[in-house]
Design an enzyme around this catalytic site. Structure first.
Site, PDB file in Angstrom:
ATOM      1  N   TYR A   1       1.294  -1.435  -0.008  1.00 17.31           N
ATOM      2  CA  TYR A   1      -0.145   0.076   0.186  1.00 17.31           C
ATOM      3  C   TYR A   1       1.248   1.533  -0.322  1.00 17.31           C
ATOM      4  O   TYR A   1       0.677   2.089  -0.336  1.00 17.31           O
ATOM      5  CB  TYR A   1      -0.635  -0.125   1.442  1.00 17.31           C
ATOM      6  CG  TYR A   1      -1.640   1.943   1.360  1.00 17.31           C
ATOM      7  CD1 TYR A   1      -2.825   1.350   0.737  1.00 17.31           C
ATOM      8  CD2 TYR A   1      -1.570   2.448   2.583  1.00 17.31           C
ATOM      9  CE1 TYR A   1      -3.276   2.993   0.289  1.00 17.31           C
ATOM     10  CE2 TYR A   1      -2.434   3.482   2.751  1.00 17.31           C
ATOM     11  CZ  TYR A   1      -3.368   3.731   1.612  1.00 17.31           C
ATOM     12  OH  TYR A   1      -4.437   4.519   2.081  1.00 17.31           O
TER      13      TYR A   1
ATOM     14  N   GLN B   1     -16.352   6.455   0.544  1.00 16.14           N
ATOM     15  CA  GLN B   1     -15.509   6.252  -0.678  1.00 16.14           C
ATOM     16  C   GLN B   1     -15.602   4.661  -1.251  1.00 16.14           C
ATOM     17  O   GLN B   1     -15.406   4.112  -1.022  1.00 16.14           O
ATOM     18  CB  GLN B   1     -13.838   6.524   0.098  1.00 16.14           C
ATOM     19  CG  GLN B   1     -12.825   6.168  -0.665  1.00 16.14           C
ATOM     20  CD  GLN B   1     -11.976   5.836   0.766  1.00 16.14           C
ATOM     21  OE1 GLN B   1     -11.573   4.574   1.144  1.00 16.14           O
ATOM     22  NE2 GLN B   1     -10.849   6.812   0.580  1.00 16.14           N
TER      23      GLN B   1
ATOM     24  N   LYS C   1     -13.861   2.247  -3.638  1.00 16.53           N
ATOM     25  CA  LYS C   1     -12.650   1.906  -3.967  1.00 16.53           C
ATOM     26  C   LYS C   1     -12.473   1.485  -5.682  1.00 16.53           C
ATOM     27  O   LYS C   1     -13.841   1.153  -6.585  1.00 16.53           O
ATOM     28  CB  LYS C   1     -12.151   0.384  -3.422  1.00 16.53           C
ATOM     29  CG  LYS C   1     -11.633   0.764  -2.257  1.00 16.53           C
ATOM     30  CD  LYS C   1     -10.539   1.539  -2.131  1.00 16.53           C
ATOM     31  CE  LYS C   1     -10.204   2.106  -0.117  1.00 16.53           C
ATOM     32  NZ  LYS C   1      -9.420   3.146   0.075  1.00 16.53           N
TER      33      LYS C   1
ATOM     34  N   ASP D   1     -11.795   6.364  -4.872  1.00 17.93           N
ATOM     35  CA  ASP D   1     -10.189   6.761  -4.522  1.00 17.93           C
ATOM     36  C   ASP D   1      -9.422   4.882  -5.479  1.00 17.93           C
ATOM     37  O   ASP D   1      -9.530   3.779  -4.362  1.00 17.93           O
ATOM     38  CB  ASP D   1     -10.522   5.758  -3.260  1.00 17.93           C
ATOM     39  CG  ASP D   1      -8.998   6.013  -2.168  1.00 17.93           C
ATOM     40  OD1 ASP D   1      -7.787   6.054  -3.049  1.00 17.93           O
ATOM     41  OD2 ASP D   1      -8.896   5.542  -0.780  1.00 17.93           O
TER      42      ASP D   1
ATOM     43  N   GLU E   1      -9.606  10.866  -5.528  1.00 26.05           N
ATOM     44  CA  GLU E   1      -8.789  10.946  -3.975  1.00 26.05           C
ATOM     45  C   GLU E   1      -7.470   9.608  -4.268  1.00 26.05           C
ATOM     46  O   GLU E   1      -7.555   8.519  -5.049  1.00 26.05           O
ATOM     47  CB  GLU E   1      -9.586   9.654  -3.081  1.00 26.05           C
ATOM     48  CG  GLU E   1      -8.380   9.880  -1.917  1.00 26.05           C
ATOM     49  CD  GLU E   1      -8.725   9.072  -0.735  1.00 26.05           C
ATOM     50  OE1 GLU E   1     -10.313   9.133  -0.015  1.00 26.05           O
ATOM     51  OE2 GLU E   1      -8.110   8.375   0.338  1.00 26.05           O
TER      52      GLU E   1
ATOM     53  N   ASP F   1      -3.738  11.038  -0.430  1.00 29.46           N
ATOM     54  CA  ASP F   1      -3.787  10.376   0.630  1.00 29.46           C
ATOM     55  C   ASP F   1      -1.925   9.957   0.359  1.00 29.46           C
ATOM     56  O   ASP F   1      -1.178  10.712   0.719  1.00 29.46           O
ATOM     57  CB  ASP F   1      -4.581   8.941   0.643  1.00 29.46           C
ATOM     58  CG  ASP F   1      -4.973   8.330   1.590  1.00 29.46           C
ATOM     59  OD1 ASP F   1      -3.856   8.154   2.144  1.00 29.46           O
ATOM     60  OD2 ASP F   1      -5.256   7.371   1.282  1.00 29.46           O
TER      61      ASP F   1
ATOM     62  N   LYS G   1      -2.821  10.166   7.060  1.00 29.07           N
ATOM     63  CA  LYS G   1      -2.318   8.609   7.732  1.00 29.07           C
ATOM     64  C   LYS G   1      -1.671  10.051   8.932  1.00 29.07           C
ATOM     65  O   LYS G   1      -0.048   9.987   8.826  1.00 29.07           O
ATOM     66  CB  LYS G   1      -1.741   8.003   7.171  1.00 29.07           C
ATOM     67  CG  LYS G   1      -3.019   7.660   5.574  1.00 29.07           C
ATOM     68  CD  LYS G   1      -3.877   6.745   5.899  1.00 29.07           C
ATOM     69  CE  LYS G   1      -4.484   6.068   5.152  1.00 29.07           C
ATOM     70  NZ  LYS G   1      -5.969   6.798   4.248  1.00 29.07           N
TER      71      LYS G   1
ATOM     72  N   TRP H   1     -11.829   7.152   9.158  1.00 33.29           N
ATOM     73  CA  TRP H   1     -12.335   6.089   8.874  1.00 33.29           C
ATOM     74  C   TRP H   1     -11.166   5.160   9.823  1.00 33.29           C
ATOM     75  O   TRP H   1     -10.201   5.355  10.505  1.00 33.29           O
ATOM     76  CB  TRP H   1     -11.325   5.535   7.722  1.00 33.29           C
ATOM     77  CG  TRP H   1     -11.350   3.518   7.189  1.00 33.29           C
ATOM     78  CD1 TRP H   1     -12.426   3.779   6.793  1.00 33.29           C
ATOM     79  CD2 TRP H   1     -10.424   2.907   7.402  1.00 33.29           C
ATOM     80  NE1 TRP H   1     -12.034   2.683   6.131  1.00 33.29           N
ATOM     81  CE2 TRP H   1     -11.581   1.537   7.030  1.00 33.29           C
ATOM     82  CE3 TRP H   1      -9.244   3.226   7.994  1.00 33.29           C
ATOM     83  CZ2 TRP H   1     -10.412   1.006   6.944  1.00 33.29           C
ATOM     84  CZ3 TRP H   1      -8.452   1.596   8.000  1.00 33.29           C
ATOM     85  CH2 TRP H   1      -9.321   0.853   7.482  1.00 33.29           C
TER      86      TRP H   1
END
Ligand code: 0XW
Ligand code: MG
Length: 376
Positions: A61, A167, A169, A198, A223, A246, A270, A325
């Site tokens: 990720y 959101q 994906k 996103d 996003e 992000d 984050k 989240w």
């Protein structure tokens, strides 16, 4: 009153596996099944213990992984022994001069310092961060790729539960499928529901443009559509929608640059990516100054991560805060605590009221430490 001695004299690290519900959490370019979280315990001269946690969302990720967190903590923990946990600026400076990068591992140590500071002063982390606007913060949901009908049905369920931000994906499949999903959701949910696509870096510039043109009549946010800053710069003024970054926003300097250059209009932030609450506070303040909206999230984790993010979220200007989240409902189980779980309810999350993070761990349920430094 004599203040407790908050000098860090020891540290332990515990490891706990967190499994994704149904065995899978899927995004366009990566997925996870089971993730090891690492919990950092800092011990002070007065015997007070503070906790932080780092749980990267698998190895693909972000440039982070669980084994990397463990190795970096092995370097960092001896370096912070002898420092005052409440002087988080000095702790961060020592960490940055002891190990270049590895912000995610630093995050767990930084958060443990804030927890200690709160416990020593009998104040919540939110109070230390400037004060909470609220004792419940909004949360949002990330819908994994599915059929248009399946995604719309789930979206309707979530809105009925109280979610106001969804959101989807996207990426990793034909753009037309993502368009069909977004359209089905937009038609199924009440106007005003915040919608985001996103792609988690999974689109090319062309894909993002194609999606944006096809959904031009739907108010939504794109996003992290692409991988690089240059790609996002190409999208500037061409897409019909605001862009939030992000994964690209790795530090305060990037947030400031993005804002000043107008490459994006908001952020999915984050905690662990930027290195903890001390640095996230600076991100929050830059966003406040530039009037840029942001979420306050982390990649994955249990109640320690949830508490750190909701405390910070509660301090963001409500006009800019896009919610927090957490992975609570995406995991089969978490590590044991004796405090009430920070579980979503009615589309919101409780901000703990106890000192520090307000989370009490059940240490017996964590097993033996996998790392120790100093005297514990
Ligand atoms: C939906 N999230 C906040 C949870 C995962 O950590 C990934 C993420 C995102 O927005 O990329
Ligand atoms: Mg994202």
């Amino acid at each position: 009153m004599t203040r407790l001695d908050t000098t860090i004299v020891g540290a332990r690290v515990f490891r706990f596996p967190l499994r994704a519900v149904g065995g899978l959490y899927k995004m366009s370019v990566s997925h996870v099944t089971e993730i090891d979280t690492h919990i950092v315990e800092l011990v002070t001269a007065s015997g007070l213990r503070g906790y932080g946690e780092v749980c990267p969302l698998g190895p693909a990720y972000q440039p982070e992984h669980a084994a990397g967190a463990f190795a970096a903590l092995g370097e960092l923990l001896p370096a912070v022994l002898g420092l005052d946990a409440t002087q988080t600026g000095l702790v961060n400076h020592r960490m940055d001069t002891s190990l270049n990068g590895h912000n995610y591992a630093k995050s767990a140590i930084d958060v443990a310092c804030w927890d200690l500071w709160g416990k020593a002063d009998d104040r919540t982390v939110g109070a230390l961060l400037g004060g909470a606007h609220t004792d419940r913060v909004a949360t949002y949901w990330g819908l994994m790729p599915d059929t248009a009908e399946g995604t719309a049905a789930k979206a309707v369920e979530l809105v009925a539960e109280g979610y106001r931000r969804l959101q989807l994906k996207t990426g990793g499949r034909p753009v037309a499928d993502d368009v069909a999903c977004m359209r089905a959701v937009a038609e199924a949910v009440p106007a005003g529901t915040k919608l985001l696509a996103d792609a988690n870096r999974g689109w090319t510039v062309r894909d993002a443009l194609e999606f944006s043109v096809a959904c031009a009549d739907i108010p939504l946010v794109l996003e992290q559509p692409c991988r690089t800053y240059e790609e996002h710069r190409q999208l500037q003024s061409k897409v019909a929608h605001p862009v939030f970054l992000d994964e690209s926003t790795v530090d305060v300097a990037t947030v400031a640059r993005v804002g000043v250059e107008g490459v994006a209009q908001g952020f999915g932030m984050k905690l662990s990516r930027v290195g903890g609450l001390t640095k996230l506070r600076a991100v929050r303040d830059v966003c406040d100054a530039l009037r840029l909206p942001l979420t306050i999230d982390d990649t994955w984790g249990g109640d320690l991560v949830a508490a750190a993010t909701v405390h910070m979220g509660s301090t963001v200007d409500p006009l800019l805060y896009e919610g927090t989240w957490t992975s609570w409902r995406y995991m089969d189980e978490s590590y044991p605590t004796s405090t009430e779980p920070i579980a979503p309810s009615g589309g919101t999350l409780r901000v703990p009221s106890g000192p520090g993070l307000g989370v009490e761990l059940d240490l017996d349920g964590l097993g033996r430490p996998v790392l120790e430094a100093g005297s514990v």
